[in-house]
Design a protein around this motif. Structure first.
Motif, PDB file in Angstrom:
ATOM      1  N   TYR A  69       0.638  -1.236   0.172  1.00 53.52           N
ATOM      2  CA  TYR A  69       0.064  -0.093   0.189  1.00 53.52           C
ATOM      3  C   TYR A  69       1.103   1.122   0.141  1.00 53.52           C
ATOM      4  O   TYR A  69       2.137   1.097   0.065  1.00 53.52           O
ATOM      5  N   GLY A  70       0.440   2.467  -0.045  1.00 53.55           N
ATOM      6  CA  GLY A  70       1.000   3.606  -0.101  1.00 53.55           C
ATOM      7  C   GLY A  70       2.010   3.723  -1.626  1.00 53.55           C
ATOM      8  O   GLY A  70       1.358   3.364  -2.481  1.00 53.55           O
ATOM      9  N   LEU A 116      -5.648   2.904   4.316  1.00 54.83           N
ATOM     10  CA  LEU A 116      -7.143   2.852   4.542  1.00 54.83           C
ATOM     11  C   LEU A 116      -7.733   2.261   3.290  1.00 54.83           C
ATOM     12  O   LEU A 116      -8.783   1.273   3.316  1.00 54.83           O
ATOM     13  N   SER A 117      -7.417   2.499   2.059  1.00 54.20           N
ATOM     14  CA  SER A 117      -7.776   2.040   0.832  1.00 54.20           C
ATOM     15  C   SER A 117      -7.565   0.618   0.586  1.00 54.20           C
ATOM     16  O   SER A 117      -8.322  -0.297   0.368  1.00 54.20           O
ATOM     17  N   GLU A 127      -9.055  -5.051   0.922  1.00 54.78           N
ATOM     18  CA  GLU A 127      -8.990  -6.413   1.425  1.00 54.78           C
ATOM     19  C   GLU A 127      -9.968  -6.907   2.417  1.00 54.78           C
ATOM     20  O   GLU A 127     -10.301  -8.293   2.161  1.00 54.78           O
ATOM     21  N   VAL A 128     -10.316  -6.179   3.210  1.00 50.29           N
ATOM     22  CA  VAL A 128     -11.707  -6.786   4.041  1.00 50.29           C
ATOM     23  C   VAL A 128     -12.821  -7.074   3.413  1.00 50.29           C
ATOM     24  O   VAL A 128     -13.546  -8.100   3.337  1.00 50.29           O
ATOM     25  N   VAL A 154      -5.112  -1.558  -6.453  1.00 49.38           N
ATOM     26  CA  VAL A 154      -4.977  -1.003  -5.144  1.00 49.38           C
ATOM     27  C   VAL A 154      -3.986  -1.674  -4.195  1.00 49.38           C
ATOM     28  O   VAL A 154      -3.158  -0.833  -3.514  1.00 49.38           O
ATOM     29  N   THR A 155      -3.788  -3.039  -4.044  1.00 51.88           N
ATOM     30  CA  THR A 155      -3.034  -3.718  -3.476  1.00 51.88           C
ATOM     31  C   THR A 155      -1.906  -4.703  -3.940  1.00 51.88           C
ATOM     32  O   THR A 155      -1.099  -5.469  -3.288  1.00 51.88           O
ATOM     33  N   ASN A 156      -2.357  -4.777  -5.597  1.00 56.46           N
ATOM     34  CA  ASN A 156      -1.774  -6.251  -6.028  1.00 56.46           C
ATOM     35  C   ASN A 156      -2.487  -7.423  -5.681  1.00 56.46           C
ATOM     36  O   ASN A 156      -2.171  -8.469  -6.212  1.00 56.46           O
ATOM     37  N   THR A 157      -3.739  -7.033  -5.137  1.00 55.73           N
ATOM     38  CA  THR A 157      -4.617  -8.232  -4.636  1.00 55.73           C
ATOM     39  C   THR A 157      -3.952  -9.220  -3.534  1.00 55.73           C
ATOM     40  O   THR A 157      -2.992 -10.008  -4.166  1.00 55.73           O
TER      41      THR A 157
END
Length: 243
Positions: free
Chosen positions: A123-124, A134-135, A140-141, A182-185
């Motif tokens: 992230y970031g 936060l994103s 992920e949740v 977003v996170t690379n999943t």
């Protein structure tokens, strides 16, 4: 099936998920002119789960994911005593896959772990799209919760038999289409841990998110499914459920 057989099935399945999914991102996504791109990587992750569900689902249930294992326990489909075995096998399989993928990737002369990565989650500044903590936490949740709902629903004894692997594989494909930027999943702590062990540094520092968020999402998903689709009589937690 014995514990050894079930553990080896989870190890093999998680190895395939990480080697196939992360391998598609590292080796094929940005290949000049014929790279498979985000859609191809998303499909690759879905296909790894689909193929392994039909291959080892009858042995271990084909969880391939600590969050799924915990979600199935929260959903009343899995015994708590078997959680450590499954999570250990999943993490080992993911680590072996990441290590072997690194060996293959370094066979290319201009490959650099620092520059090219190993499909680690972040992230970031380490988010592919620059999304903040936060994103990453939110996506992920939410996506893990929905993933567990799909798993519980498609493997419910009231659902059409034999189609669960297809629904689960397509769900994972869709999840990647949404969240790679977003996170690379992640939605899978083992999948995140394997590459992080090789990349080290920032990947290990941010790894906590990819354990906390998927597990929290999995428990939420289990609660939601048991609320909207309660069984007349809760089935007992059984070894290897659900597939």
């Amino acid at each position: 099936m014995s514990n050894t057989q079930r553990g080896l099935a989870e190890l093999l399945g998680t190895f395939w998920l990480v080697f196939g999914g992360c391998g598609s991102a590292v080796l094929a996504a940005a290949f000049p002119e014929v790279g498979i791109g985000l859609a191809g990587v998303s499909l690759a992750f879905g296909l790894t789960v689909l193929t392994m569900a039909y291959t080892v689902g009858h042995v271990s249930g084909c969880h391939l994911n600590p969050a799924v294992t915990i979600g199935l326990w929260a959903g009343g489909r899995f015994s708590a005593k078997d959680i450590p075995l499954y999570i250990a096998a999943q993490v080992i399989g993911a680590a072996l896959a990441a290590g072997l993928l690194y060996v293959v990737a370094t066979g290319k002369a201009d490959y650099s772990l620092a520059a090219n990565g190993l499909a680690a989650n972040g992230y970031g500044e380490h988010s592919p799209g620059g999304y903040a903590l936060l994103s990453g936490l939110t996506i992920e949740v939410v996506l893990t919760a929905v993933f567990v709902i799909v798993i519980l629903g498609s493997t419910d004894k009231r659902a059409p038999a034999g189609f669960a692997p297809i629904a689960i594989g397509l769900a994972l494909t869709l999840i990647h289409l949404i969240s790679i930027p977003v996170t690379n999943t992640s939605v899978n702590p083992a999948r995140s841990t394997g590459p992080a062990l090789i990349v080290g540094g920032w990947a290990l520092q941010q790894l906590w998110l990819f354990w906390v968020a998927p597990i929290a999402g999995a428990v939420i998903g289990a609660i939601v499914y048991r609320t909207i689709a309660p069984e007349a009589k809760e089935r007992p937690a059984i070894e290897g459920a659900p597939l």
